[in-house]
Every structure is written in structure tokens, then in C-alpha cells.
Design a protein around this motif. Structure first.
Motif, PDB file in Angstrom:
ATOM      1  N   GLY A  86     -10.483   0.610  -7.150  1.00  0.00           N
ATOM      2  CA  GLY A  86     -10.339   1.786  -6.350  1.00  0.00           C
ATOM      3  C   GLY A  86      -9.187   2.131  -5.490  1.00  0.00           C
ATOM      4  N   GLY A  87      -8.399   1.140  -5.604  1.00  0.00           N
ATOM      5  CA  GLY A  87      -7.032   1.351  -4.867  1.00  0.00           C
ATOM      6  C   GLY A  87      -5.764   2.155  -5.623  1.00  0.00           C
ATOM      7  N   SER A  88      -4.687   2.138  -5.145  1.00  0.00           N
ATOM      8  CA  SER A  88      -3.646   2.811  -5.783  1.00  0.00           C
ATOM      9  C   SER A  88      -2.395   2.249  -5.908  1.00  0.00           C
ATOM     10  CB  SER A  88      -3.424   4.168  -4.702  1.00  0.00           C
ATOM     11  OG  SER A  88      -4.533   4.998  -4.750  1.00  0.00           O
ATOM     12  N   LEU A  89      -1.582   2.149  -6.761  1.00  0.00           N
ATOM     13  CA  LEU A  89      -0.327   1.793  -6.866  1.00  0.00           C
ATOM     14  C   LEU A  89       0.833   2.731  -7.402  1.00  0.00           C
ATOM     15  CD1 LEU A  89      -0.829  -1.846  -8.537  1.00  0.00           C
ATOM     16  CD2 LEU A  89       0.037  -1.386  -6.016  1.00  0.00           C
ATOM     17  N   ARG A  90       1.780   2.585  -7.040  1.00  0.00           N
ATOM     18  CA  ARG A  90       3.225   3.744  -7.700  1.00  0.00           C
ATOM     19  C   ARG A  90       4.174   2.752  -8.456  1.00  0.00           C
ATOM     20  NH1 ARG A  90       7.516   7.300  -4.853  1.00  0.00           N
ATOM     21  NH2 ARG A  90       7.412   9.166  -6.091  1.00  0.00           N
ATOM     22  N   LEU A  91       4.342   3.123  -9.520  1.00  0.00           N
ATOM     23  CA  LEU A  91       5.267   2.204 -10.153  1.00  0.00           C
ATOM     24  C   LEU A  91       6.492   3.317 -10.371  1.00  0.00           C
ATOM     25  CD1 LEU A  91       3.201   0.927 -13.481  1.00  0.00           C
ATOM     26  CD2 LEU A  91       3.603   0.060 -11.132  1.00  0.00           C
ATOM     27  N   SER A  92       7.701   2.747 -10.302  1.00  0.00           N
ATOM     28  CA  SER A  92       8.973   3.279 -10.504  1.00  0.00           C
ATOM     29  C   SER A  92       9.866   2.779 -11.587  1.00  0.00           C
ATOM     30  CB  SER A  92       9.727   3.350  -9.143  1.00  0.00           C
ATOM     31  OG  SER A  92       9.072   3.931  -8.163  1.00  0.00           O
ATOM     32  N   CYS A  93      10.748   3.467 -12.415  1.00  0.00           N
ATOM     33  CA  CYS A  93      11.653   3.030 -13.295  1.00  0.00           C
ATOM     34  C   CYS A  93      12.720   3.744 -13.032  1.00  0.00           C
ATOM     35  CB  CYS A  93      10.813   2.974 -14.533  1.00  0.00           C
ATOM     36  SG  CYS A  93      12.054   2.654 -15.773  1.00  0.00           S
ATOM     37  N   ALA A  94      14.033   3.044 -12.805  1.00  0.00           N
ATOM     38  CA  ALA A  94      15.295   3.940 -12.521  1.00  0.00           C
ATOM     39  C   ALA A  94      16.108   3.391 -13.845  1.00  0.00           C
ATOM     40  CB  ALA A  94      15.758   3.400 -11.253  1.00  0.00           C
ATOM     41  N   ASN A 105      -7.448   5.360  -7.977  1.00  0.00           N
ATOM     42  CA  ASN A 105      -8.927   4.847  -8.535  1.00  0.00           C
ATOM     43  C   ASN A 105      -8.706   3.865  -9.460  1.00  0.00           C
ATOM     44  OD1 ASN A 105     -11.554   4.686  -8.634  1.00  0.00           O
ATOM     45  ND2 ASN A 105     -11.603   6.580  -9.944  1.00  0.00           N
ATOM     46  N   LEU A 106      -7.680   2.737  -9.252  1.00  0.00           N
ATOM     47  CA  LEU A 106      -7.645   1.525 -10.234  1.00  0.00           C
ATOM     48  C   LEU A 106      -9.018   0.938 -10.515  1.00  0.00           C
ATOM     49  CD1 LEU A 106      -4.161   0.746  -8.989  1.00  0.00           C
ATOM     50  CD2 LEU A 106      -4.641   1.249 -11.350  1.00  0.00           C
ATOM     51  N   LYS A 107      -8.900   0.563 -11.888  1.00  0.00           N
ATOM     52  CA  LYS A 107     -10.101  -0.049 -12.164  1.00  0.00           C
ATOM     53  C   LYS A 107      -9.734  -1.493 -12.881  1.00  0.00           C
ATOM     54  CE  LYS A 107     -12.172   4.101 -14.001  1.00  0.00           C
ATOM     55  NZ  LYS A 107     -13.007   4.866 -14.936  1.00  0.00           N
ATOM     56  N   PRO A 108     -10.636  -2.577 -12.973  1.00  0.00           N
ATOM     57  CA  PRO A 108     -10.211  -3.835 -13.416  1.00  0.00           C
ATOM     58  C   PRO A 108      -9.488  -3.625 -14.975  1.00  0.00           C
ATOM     59  CG  PRO A 108     -12.285  -4.144 -12.415  1.00  0.00           C
ATOM     60  CD  PRO A 108     -11.832  -2.586 -12.461  1.00  0.00           C
ATOM     61  N   GLU A 109      -9.945  -2.873 -15.884  1.00  0.00           N
ATOM     62  CA  GLU A 109      -9.274  -2.573 -17.059  1.00  0.00           C
ATOM     63  C   GLU A 109      -8.120  -1.886 -17.130  1.00  0.00           C
ATOM     64  OE1 GLU A 109     -12.403  -1.425 -15.978  1.00  0.00           O
ATOM     65  OE2 GLU A 109     -13.074   0.518 -16.734  1.00  0.00           O
ATOM     66  N   ASP A 110      -7.695  -1.673 -15.856  1.00  0.00           N
ATOM     67  CA  ASP A 110      -6.312  -1.118 -15.906  1.00  0.00           C
ATOM     68  C   ASP A 110      -5.343  -2.373 -15.892  1.00  0.00           C
ATOM     69  OD1 ASP A 110      -7.218   1.577 -13.790  1.00  0.00           O
ATOM     70  OD2 ASP A 110      -6.704   1.644 -15.955  1.00  0.00           O
ATOM     71  N   THR A 111      -5.906  -3.682 -15.677  1.00  0.00           N
ATOM     72  CA  THR A 111      -4.882  -4.691 -15.580  1.00  0.00           C
ATOM     73  C   THR A 111      -4.191  -4.879 -16.781  1.00  0.00           C
ATOM     74  OG1 THR A 111      -6.528  -5.909 -13.911  1.00  0.00           O
ATOM     75  CG2 THR A 111      -4.969  -7.222 -15.171  1.00  0.00           C
ATOM     76  N   ALA A 112      -2.810  -5.128 -16.669  1.00  0.00           N
ATOM     77  CA  ALA A 112      -1.851  -5.383 -17.626  1.00  0.00           C
ATOM     78  C   ALA A 112      -0.447  -5.451 -16.945  1.00  0.00           C
ATOM     79  CB  ALA A 112      -2.046  -3.943 -18.689  1.00  0.00           C
ATOM     80  N   VAL A 113       0.405  -5.597 -18.028  1.00  0.00           N
ATOM     81  CA  VAL A 113       1.778  -5.726 -17.794  1.00  0.00           C
ATOM     82  C   VAL A 113       2.207  -4.213 -18.223  1.00  0.00           C
ATOM     83  CG1 VAL A 113       4.268  -6.275 -18.165  1.00  0.00           C
ATOM     84  CG2 VAL A 113       2.361  -7.995 -18.299  1.00  0.00           C
TER      85      VAL A 113
END
Length: 121
Positions: free
Chosen positions: A15-23, A84-92
Motif C-alpha cells: 500500500g506504500g509508495s516509492l519513486r524511482l529515478s534514472c539519469a 499502492n505497491l503490492k508484494p508481487e511488485d517486489t523485484a529489481v
């Protein structure tokens, strides 16, 4: 030498959030498509989201409505807002970019080093 550096991963509860960045940095003439892929243990790498322009994006079906990809062309940076992250989103998660170093060179694909996203239940 072109380099992609991705960041922003971490451990978050469901249920949490993260923001990825790539430069992207180095000798760059233009960047066509930018994207995020992910690879979970024992699974093949899959496309999560891709962007050519703000009006030209596509998403993996299971993240549609939860993840948003965007880019800042002036900074050669792509972002992935994950809600709204889910456990199945776990990955690199890996950043991907199609880059030309000069106007006459062909497009070359570059990858970031990967950033771990772990979602606990």
C-alpha cells in the motif's frame, strides 16, 4: 561514455509508495524511448512502463493505474512513481534508454545497474 544511474528503491509495506529515478549522462545527442523493466527471482525480465513523450506511454497491465512514468527531457531523466505497491511488485527494477550519441549514429540501448524494490505484506 553514456551511463544510466537508477535509484530510489527500498523496502516498503504493501500500500506504500516509492519513486524511482534514472539519469542518463555522458555524450548524448538524443534519447528516444525510455523505460523501466523489472526482474523478480526466478522470472524473466518484463517491461513495466515505457515513455516516448508525455502523450505516448504504455504500461504492464498489472501496474496500470498504480504506476506513472514520466520524463524530464532537459535533464535526460526518467521517473517511475509507484503507488499502492503490492508484494508481487517486489523485484529489481532496471532503467532502459535508447540513445543516439550523434545525429548520424544508430540508436544504442543502455541499461541502469538496477535498484531493488521490496514490498512486504
Amino acid at each position: 561514455q553514456v551511463q544510466l544511474v537508477d535509484s530510489g528503491g527500498g523496502l516498503v509495506q504493501a500500500g506504500g509508495s516509492l519513486r524511482l529515478s534514472c539519469a542518463a549522462s555522458g555524450r548524448i545527442f538524443s534519447i528516444d524511448r525510455m523505460a523501466w523493466y523489472r526482474q523478480a527471482p526466478g522470472k524473466q525480465r518484463e517491461l513495466v512502463a515505457a515513455i516516448i513523450s508525455d502523450r505516448n506511454t504504455n504500461y504492464l497491465g498489472s501496474v496500470q493505474g498504480r504506476f506513472t512514468i514520466s520524463r524530464d527531457s532537459a535533464k535526460n531523466t526518467v521517473y517511475l512513481q509507484m503507488n499502492n505497491l503490492k508484494p508481487e511488485d517486489t523485484a529489481v527494477y532496471y532503467c532502459h534508454a535508447q540513445i543516439r550519441v550523434t545525429s548520424s549514429d544508430p540508436v544504442v540501448i543502455y541499461w541502469g545497474q538496477g535498484t531493488q524494490v521490496t514490498v512486504s505484506s
